[in-house]
Design a protein around this motif. Structure first.
Motif: not given
Length: 98
Positions: A74-86
């Motif tokens: 999990k890179v970050q969460v902004i409101g309803h948006i989840l940023v993922l990296f793999r």
């Protein structure tokens, strides 16, 4: 794999211009949604997932489940948006040392 603060900042900057690739619908977190997340991570490495939810606790639980099931960072969460990296086998994104 744990991301350092420097690597997270780098990924946040790269994710800034991205649009959500996976959107959760009314059925919530299904196997189909997880398959799409997995496919998108294999193809892009860095993605945004939109998790619309009225209940804050439910949204956090869904995001945690996505992170756990996809084995992504999990890179970050902004409101309803989840940023993922793999990282994929191709290594499209070169992370800075850190």
């Amino acid at each position: 794999m744990n991301l350092s603060n420097k690597q997270k900042q780098f990924l946040k900057a790269k994710a800034h211009e991205l649009k959500p690739v996976v959107l959760l619908g009314g059925n919530g977190l299904t196997e189909g949604v997880m398959a799409e997340v997995d496919l998108a991570l294999n193809h892009h490495e860095l993605i945004k997932v939109k998790v619309p939810s009225i209940d804050r606790e439910e949204k956090i639980a869904i995001m945690d489940a996505i992170v756990r099931e996809s084995k992504a960072q999990k890179v970050q969460v902004i409101g309803h948006i989840l940023v993922l990296f793999r990282p994929s086998d191709d290594k499209k994104i070169q992370l800075p040392r850190g």
